[in-house]
Design a protein around this motif. Structure first.
Motif, mmCIF file in Angstrom:
data_model
loop_
_atom_site.group_PDB
_atom_site.id
_atom_site.type_symbol
_atom_site.label_atom_id
_atom_site.label_comp_id
_atom_site.label_asym_id
_atom_site.label_seq_id
_atom_site.Cartn_x
_atom_site.Cartn_y
_atom_site.Cartn_z
ATOM 1 N N GLY A 1 -151.680 -56.395 -2.437
ATOM 2 C CA GLY A 1 -152.796 -55.668 -1.843
ATOM 3 C C GLY A 1 -152.552 -54.180 -1.712
ATOM 4 N N ALA A 2 -151.392 -53.714 -2.203
ATOM 5 C CA ALA A 2 -151.065 -52.289 -2.112
ATOM 6 C C ALA A 2 -151.984 -51.471 -3.012
ATOM 7 N N GLU A 3 -152.261 -50.245 -2.595
ATOM 8 C CA GLU A 3 -153.093 -49.343 -3.381
ATOM 9 C C GLU A 3 -152.391 -48.982 -4.688
ATOM 10 N N MET A 4 -153.195 -48.616 -5.688
ATOM 11 C CA MET A 4 -152.635 -48.201 -6.972
ATOM 12 C C MET A 4 -152.144 -46.760 -6.873
ATOM 13 N N GLU A 5 -151.077 -46.603 -6.120
ATOM 14 C CA GLU A 5 -150.432 -45.305 -5.938
ATOM 15 C C GLU A 5 -148.930 -45.490 -6.149
ATOM 16 N N MET A 6 -148.271 -44.437 -6.599
ATOM 17 C CA MET A 6 -146.830 -44.518 -6.782
ATOM 18 C C MET A 6 -146.145 -44.823 -5.450
ATOM 19 N N PRO A 7 -145.140 -45.692 -5.453
ATOM 20 C CA PRO A 7 -144.448 -46.046 -4.204
ATOM 21 C C PRO A 7 -143.663 -44.861 -3.652
ATOM 22 N N ARG B 1 -154.686 -50.695 -14.084
ATOM 23 C CA ARG B 1 -155.829 -51.188 -13.306
ATOM 24 C C ARG B 1 -156.488 -52.382 -13.984
ATOM 25 N N ALA B 2 -156.582 -52.335 -15.310
ATOM 26 C CA ALA B 2 -157.202 -53.429 -16.056
ATOM 27 C C ALA B 2 -156.384 -54.712 -15.939
ATOM 28 N N VAL B 3 -155.060 -54.592 -16.038
ATOM 29 C CA VAL B 3 -154.192 -55.770 -15.954
ATOM 30 C C VAL B 3 -154.217 -56.368 -14.553
ATOM 31 N N ARG B 4 -154.161 -55.518 -13.554
ATOM 32 C CA ARG B 4 -154.175 -56.028 -12.176
ATOM 33 C C ARG B 4 -155.517 -56.697 -11.857
ATOM 34 N N LYS B 5 -156.591 -56.129 -12.382
ATOM 35 C CA LYS B 5 -157.918 -56.714 -12.206
ATOM 36 C C LYS B 5 -158.003 -58.072 -12.892
ATOM 37 N N ALA B 6 -157.421 -58.161 -14.088
ATOM 38 C CA ALA B 6 -157.425 -59.433 -14.820
ATOM 39 C C ALA B 6 -156.609 -60.488 -14.082
ATOM 40 N N HIS B 7 -155.473 -60.077 -13.498
ATOM 41 C CA HIS B 7 -154.655 -61.006 -12.713
ATOM 42 C C HIS B 7 -155.452 -61.546 -11.526
ATOM 43 N N SER B 8 -156.176 -60.666 -10.868
ATOM 44 C CA SER B 8 -156.980 -61.069 -9.719
ATOM 45 C C SER B 8 -158.055 -62.075 -10.124
ATOM 46 N N HIS B 9 -158.721 -61.790 -11.228
ATOM 47 C CA HIS B 9 -159.771 -62.682 -11.733
ATOM 48 C C HIS B 9 -159.185 -64.048 -12.083
ATOM 49 N N SER B 10 -158.057 -64.035 -12.812
ATOM 50 C CA SER B 10 -157.411 -65.296 -13.207
ATOM 51 C C SER B 10 -156.938 -66.083 -12.000
ATOM 52 N N SER B 11 -156.386 -65.389 -11.010
ATOM 53 C CA SER B 11 -155.866 -66.050 -9.821
ATOM 54 C C SER B 11 -156.970 -66.756 -9.043
ATOM 55 N N LYS B 12 -158.086 -66.053 -8.857
ATOM 56 C CA LYS B 12 -159.212 -66.644 -8.129
ATOM 57 C C LYS B 12 -159.797 -67.836 -8.878
ATOM 58 N N ALA B 13 -159.927 -67.686 -10.198
ATOM 59 C CA ALA B 13 -160.516 -68.757 -10.998
ATOM 60 C C ALA B 13 -159.619 -69.991 -11.041
ATOM 61 N N SER B 14 -158.308 -69.781 -11.232
ATOM 62 C CA SER B 14 -157.392 -70.916 -11.313
ATOM 63 C C SER B 14 -157.247 -71.609 -9.959
ATOM 64 N N TRP C 1 -139.354 -50.441 -14.384
ATOM 65 C CA TRP C 1 -139.994 -51.741 -14.183
ATOM 66 C C TRP C 1 -140.109 -52.110 -12.707
ATOM 67 N N ARG C 2 -139.306 -51.481 -11.868
ATOM 68 C CA ARG C 2 -139.504 -51.650 -10.428
ATOM 69 C C ARG C 2 -140.841 -51.016 -10.022
ATOM 70 N N VAL C 3 -141.101 -49.826 -10.571
ATOM 71 C CA VAL C 3 -142.356 -49.128 -10.297
ATOM 72 C C VAL C 3 -143.537 -49.912 -10.864
ATOM 73 N N LEU C 4 -143.418 -50.364 -12.111
ATOM 74 C CA LEU C 4 -144.505 -51.119 -12.739
ATOM 75 C C LEU C 4 -144.788 -52.408 -11.968
ATOM 76 N N GLY C 5 -143.735 -53.059 -11.500
ATOM 77 C CA GLY C 5 -143.920 -54.270 -10.701
ATOM 78 C C GLY C 5 -144.691 -53.979 -9.425
ATOM 79 N N TYR C 6 -144.344 -52.879 -8.773
ATOM 80 C CA TYR C 6 -145.049 -52.475 -7.544
ATOM 81 C C TYR C 6 -146.522 -52.221 -7.837
ATOM 82 N N LEU C 7 -146.807 -51.485 -8.899
ATOM 83 C CA LEU C 7 -148.187 -51.143 -9.247
ATOM 84 C C LEU C 7 -149.003 -52.359 -9.677
#
Length: 373
Positions: free
Chosen positions: A40-46, A132-145, A191-197
């Motif tokens: 639920g973190a904002e799309m901002e650098m940690p 943003r597109a990947v995180r949005k897709a993850h959210s969509h997939s998570s809700k649907a599954s 990849w720590r940063v990418l994981g956070y984002l």
């Protein structure tokens, strides 16, 4: 010459503490991470973001393109052995056939390239658009599954998928004589940063504050999660892996299911998938009675395995060979992007062209094919 046998050295008190911390991390990930979704973190650098380390990490794509893409592909295959992740992939029906797998995993390649190729400085860059597109897709997939009874995408799933992108390319570096500490440190931070984002909480992020901490986490996840998972795969794993590798054949026509499964299990140190003497689990001795699955491969798979391992293990360290291998990957991806003639022949003109951005540079919406569709 590579070291033929890893000798187990006594651990210092500091190393034992690090091992205990890695064990605690894994227990927390497996026991608590399976109950939590996106951070639920904002799309901002940690707050701990280091711009110099991150940008330096991006530059290694041009230097190690071949092994980065090979290691990530092996990681994607390994991820399919995780039951909770496999259930969601089956539910979303994005990679159950070669045609759908081609589009899904080519999108993954394009997004990964965007994270390496574009600057994170401007919030309007394709770097941020892709994330943003990947995180949005993850959210969509998570809700649907979740709605369809396959469960949400959890922190555990995200962290184990993160291993797929970084685990083999870093832990496996010494096996191809890649002793570049800067690469390991910068890649770990990147990849720590990418994981956070992408929605991973710091407490579950498989990449720690430095490479030393990351290495411990990756190793324990490999040993206690991926090795058992790859030793006990089911028919659904085989079907999805076959779809993935056959689907990406137009991207790399040397891909075969048998050879790449061997490569993947060898990287994870699964018993029986040793090729060289030094392919034993670190700290263990070679079992002379261990079955060698290499001899179960057909003659063509054996040629691919022998040639591939020999070239990467002994010759990748030379600049001229590394440049040649990197150029091959770059050229194949360029062809697949602009003139995917093999994919057109296999999947048709419309399916062959895959884009993650619109002409104006905005995100291109994912198309889902859920079980209920």
């Amino acid at each position: 010459m590579l070291e033929q046998e890893c000798k187990e050295e006594p651990h210092t008190e500091q190393e034992e503490d690090a091992d205990a911390e890695a064990e605690a991390y894994l227990n927390h990930l497996l026991n608590d991470g399976c109950n939590e979704g996106d951070s639920g973190a904002e799309m901002e650098m940690p707050p701990w973001y280091n711009e110099q380390l991150f940008i330096r990490g991006q530059t290694f794509m041009s230097k190690y393109r071949f092994v980065l893409h090979s290691g990530m592909l092996a990681g994607l295959v390994a991820v399919l052995a995780i039951p909770s992740i496999l259930r969601i992939l089956i539910c979303t029906r994005q990679s159950s056939t070669p045609a759908t797998a081609y589009r899904r995993y080519l999108r993954t390649i394009l997004h990964t390239n965007a994270w390496y190729d574009h600057s994170p400085t401007s919030k309007n860059s394709k770097f941020w658009t892709s994330l943003r597109a990947v995180r949005k897709a993850h959210s969509h997939s998570s809700k649907a599954s979740t709605k369809l009874g396959s469960g949400q995408i959890t922190q555990k799933d995200l962290a184990l998928t993160q291993f797929g992108f970084i685990g083999f390319i870093t832990l496996g570096a010494p096996r191809i004589q890649l002793y570049d500490e800067e690469f390991l440190e910068c890649t770990s931070h990147m990849w720590r940063v990418l994981g956070y984002l992408l929605g991973i909480k710091d407490e579950y992020n498989i990449c720690g504050e430095n490479w030393s901490e990351t290495k411990k986490r990756l190793n324990i996840v490999r040993q206690k999660v991926y090795v058992p998972a790859l030793e006990n795969t089911n028919e659904e794993f085989v079907q999805m892996t076959k779809a993935l590798l056959e689907g990406l054949w137009p991207v790399n026509t040397t891909l075969t299911v048998g050879s790449f499964l061997f490569f993947t299990k060898r990287l994870a140190y699964v018993k029986g998938y040793e090729y060289y003497e030094f392919d034993q689990e670190p700290g263990t001795k070679r079992d002379p009675d261990q079955k060698k699955y290499f001899y179960d491969l057909n003659w063509w798979d054996r040629i691919i395995v022998s040639y591939g391992l020999h070239v990467v293990t002994y010759f990748h360290k030379y600049n001229i060979v590394r440049c040649y291998l990197n150029f091959r990957v770059w050229l194949s991806q360029l062809i697949v992007y602009y003139l995917p003639y093999v994919a057109i022949w296999k999947y048709g003109f419309k399916s062959a062209y895959v884009r993650i951005f619109t002409h104006s540079g905005k995100e291109k919406e994912f198309q889902f094919h859920l079980k209920t569709d």
